[in-house]
Design a protein around this motif. Structure first.
Motif, short mmCIF file in Angstrom:
data_model
loop_
_atom_site.label_atom_id
_atom_site.label_comp_id
_atom_site.label_asym_id
_atom_site.label_seq_id
_atom_site.Cartn_x
_atom_site.Cartn_y
_atom_site.Cartn_z
N THR A 39 0.92 -1.25 -0.04
CA THR A 39 0.10 0.04 0.15
C THR A 39 0.99 1.13 0.24
OG1 THR A 39 -0.06 -0.11 2.25
CG2 THR A 39 -1.82 -1.23 1.00
N ASN A 40 2.08 1.28 -0.18
CA ASN A 40 3.15 1.98 -0.44
C ASN A 40 3.02 3.30 1.03
OD1 ASN A 40 5.14 3.64 -1.70
ND2 ASN A 40 3.66 5.01 -2.61
N PRO A 41 3.21 2.62 2.14
CA PRO A 41 3.15 3.36 3.13
C PRO A 41 4.40 4.34 3.20
CG PRO A 41 3.91 1.30 3.78
CD PRO A 41 3.67 1.15 2.43
N PRO A 42 4.25 5.66 3.98
CA PRO A 42 5.42 6.50 4.24
C PRO A 42 6.08 5.83 5.45
CG PRO A 42 3.27 7.31 5.42
CD PRO A 42 3.04 5.89 4.81
N GLN A 43 7.18 6.66 5.57
CA GLN A 43 8.13 6.23 6.92
C GLN A 43 7.41 6.65 7.97
OE1 GLN A 43 11.69 8.80 6.75
NE2 GLN A 43 12.59 7.63 8.63
N GLY A 44 7.42 5.88 9.04
CA GLY A 44 6.96 6.25 10.42
C GLY A 44 5.38 6.16 10.44
N LEU A 45 4.88 5.47 9.67
CA LEU A 45 3.42 5.47 9.68
C LEU A 45 2.88 5.25 10.98
CD1 LEU A 45 0.68 5.40 8.14
CD2 LEU A 45 0.85 3.04 7.76
N TYR A 46 3.44 4.26 11.58
CA TYR A 46 2.67 3.77 13.05
C TYR A 46 2.60 4.94 14.21
CZ TYR A 46 2.06 -0.91 10.83
OH TYR A 46 1.66 -1.80 10.04
N GLY A 47 3.57 5.69 14.01
CA GLY A 47 3.72 6.72 14.86
C GLY A 47 3.10 8.13 14.70
N ARG A 48 2.34 8.13 13.50
CA ARG A 48 1.54 9.51 12.99
C ARG A 48 0.41 9.71 14.05
NH1 ARG A 48 1.42 10.02 6.56
NH2 ARG A 48 -0.82 10.95 7.41
N PRO A 49 0.20 10.91 14.49
CA PRO A 49 -1.10 11.26 15.22
C PRO A 49 -2.35 11.03 14.51
CG PRO A 49 0.37 12.88 15.33
CD PRO A 49 1.03 12.04 14.40
N ASP A 50 -2.45 11.05 13.23
CA ASP A 50 -3.83 10.74 12.54
C ASP A 50 -3.83 9.23 12.35
OD1 ASP A 50 -1.60 10.34 10.58
OD2 ASP A 50 -2.31 11.70 8.94
N PHE A 51 -2.77 8.44 12.15
CA PHE A 51 -2.86 7.18 12.09
C PHE A 51 -3.19 6.64 13.42
CE2 PHE A 51 -1.09 2.76 13.34
CZ PHE A 51 -1.46 2.09 12.25
N ARG A 52 -2.70 7.18 14.68
CA ARG A 52 -3.19 6.46 16.09
C ARG A 52 -4.55 7.06 16.20
NH1 ARG A 52 2.17 6.35 19.75
NH2 ARG A 52 3.33 4.77 18.37
N GLU A 53 -5.25 7.97 15.73
CA GLU A 53 -6.34 8.53 15.97
C GLU A 53 -7.46 7.68 15.46
OE1 GLU A 53 -9.75 10.38 17.27
OE2 GLU A 53 -7.74 10.85 17.88
N GLY A 54 -7.09 7.09 14.27
CA GLY A 54 -7.79 6.09 13.56
C GLY A 54 -7.81 4.54 14.12
N PHE A 55 -6.42 4.11 14.70
CA PHE A 55 -6.12 3.12 15.24
C PHE A 55 -7.02 2.92 16.59
CE2 PHE A 55 -3.96 0.18 18.09
CZ PHE A 55 -3.39 -0.91 17.16
N SER A 56 -7.13 3.90 17.40
CA SER A 56 -8.02 3.98 18.48
C SER A 56 -9.32 3.92 18.33
CB SER A 56 -7.97 5.49 19.32
OG SER A 56 -8.94 6.39 18.48
N ARG A 57 -9.58 3.76 17.02
CA ARG A 57 -11.20 3.30 16.87
C ARG A 57 -11.64 1.60 16.97
NH1 ARG A 57 -11.00 8.54 17.91
NH2 ARG A 57 -12.96 9.65 17.56
#
Length: 324
Positions: free
Chosen positions: A139-157
């Motif tokens: 899915t061509n992820p960017p560097q440090g995806l799992y630490g991004r605030p927007d990713f973590r906001e979605g992860f929390s759901r």
């Protein structure tokens, strides 16, 4: 390479495979069932997202639901009994763009509806490496995806929907998964493919050094009780064993010898109640056939007790995906 099946009656839940119809190849229900019925006692499977058959129209994030709709259809065909007793795709793991933050809830709801009771989790690949010789995740992820605030906001759901997360990254990124697991202890995470060991590009010819780094990351991650691990994926070309270049392909004894240090480390570190053998087919098919792969995994587990084998080959996967 053909071999006699080792322990043909041992029940197996294959917790990681794909279905797809791409220009470069097709692996749909007929191809999957041919593998599942090739000698081992495969009783059920779990489909994991791979970018197959998204919807052709509609909002971009919602297109991912097409894959769940497609796989749910294949699962319904298998569940009809007309193709044998194997419950293929009994559970479904789909794709969601967790960088949507709170907005991902609508997509998760759509996946759950489309899965008709089979949707269990999400994979948002984070596999990235600075070397141009290492391809990023599909899915061509960017560097440090799992630490991004927007990713973590979605992860929390995810926990609100009772969904787990499939972590797919390379071994230098294991610390990112550890941090994620510590911040969200209420969310179950399963590490794909023993953590994404790299053996190509700048990692080629450095197996001992890579192993030491990988093992340290695995041991630290295993301290998180909400993290489980899939034992497989070592047949991928990116692992650097070079089996995909061989003709004929290696037998299960040679595969077991090469894979044993990684698999035994994971079993010892995570325990049999948080470890599950996987096929990762058809991806790992570049290195061996489906029967040979499971023979290799059974060779690695030869020293385990009957109870431990029951968990590694079936019980742990079915518990994680809530199939019992």
């Amino acid at each position: 390479m053909t071999e006699d099946i080792i322990e043909p009656d041992l029940p197996i839940c294959d917790p990681h495979h794909h279905l797809w119809d791409f220009p470069a190849g097709r692996y749909l229900l007929p191809e999957l069932l041919a593998d599942l019925t090739s000698g081992h006692n495969i009783e059920s499977t779990v489909f994991v997202e791979c970018g197959a058959l998204y919807r052709a129209s509609g909002p971009e994030p919602m297109k991912f639901v097409g894959e769940t709709e497609f796989v749910n259809g294949a699962a319904a065909m298998a569940a009809s009994g007309r193709y044998g007793p194997v419950l293929a795709c009994e559970a479904i793991v789909g794709r969601a763009d967790l960088t949507q933050g709170a907005g991902v809830e609508a997509l998760l709801e759509a996946h759950v509806r489309a899965g008709n009771g089979r949707f269990r989790g999400v994979r948002h690949a984070g596999a990235w490496d600075p070397s141009p010789d290492i391809r990023p995740g599909h899915t061509n992820p960017p560097q440090g995806l799992y630490g991004r605030p927007d990713f973590r906001e979605g992860f929390s759901r995810l926990s609100r929907f009772g969904l787990s997360f499939e972590a797919w990254q390379y071994h230098p990124q294991l610390g990112e998964v550890t941090d994620l697991a510590r911040v969200f202890p209420e969310t179950l995470i399963v590490l794909n493919h023993v953590g994404g060991v790299l053996g190509i590009g700048p990692y080629a010819g450095r197996r001992d050094e890579v192993f030491a780094t990988w093992r340290e990351g695995i041991r630290e991650l295993a301290k998180c009780p909400n993290v489980w691990i899939k034992l497989g994926g070592l047949g991928m070309a990116s692992c650097g064993f070079g089996f995909h270049k061989r003709d004929p392909r290696p037998d299960s004894a040679e595969l077991a010898e090469a894979w044993r240090p990684y698999l035994e480390t994971c079993i010892e570190t995570f325990g049999v109640r948080r470890g599950m053998f996987e096929s990762n087919f058809p991806v790992d098919g570049v290195s061996c056939t489906y029967p040979v792969l499971w023979n290799a995994l059974k060779r690695v587990a030869s020293g385990c007790s009957a109870e431990e084998k029951a968990l590694l080959f079936k019980g742990t996967a079915r518990k994680f995906y809530r199939l019992d």
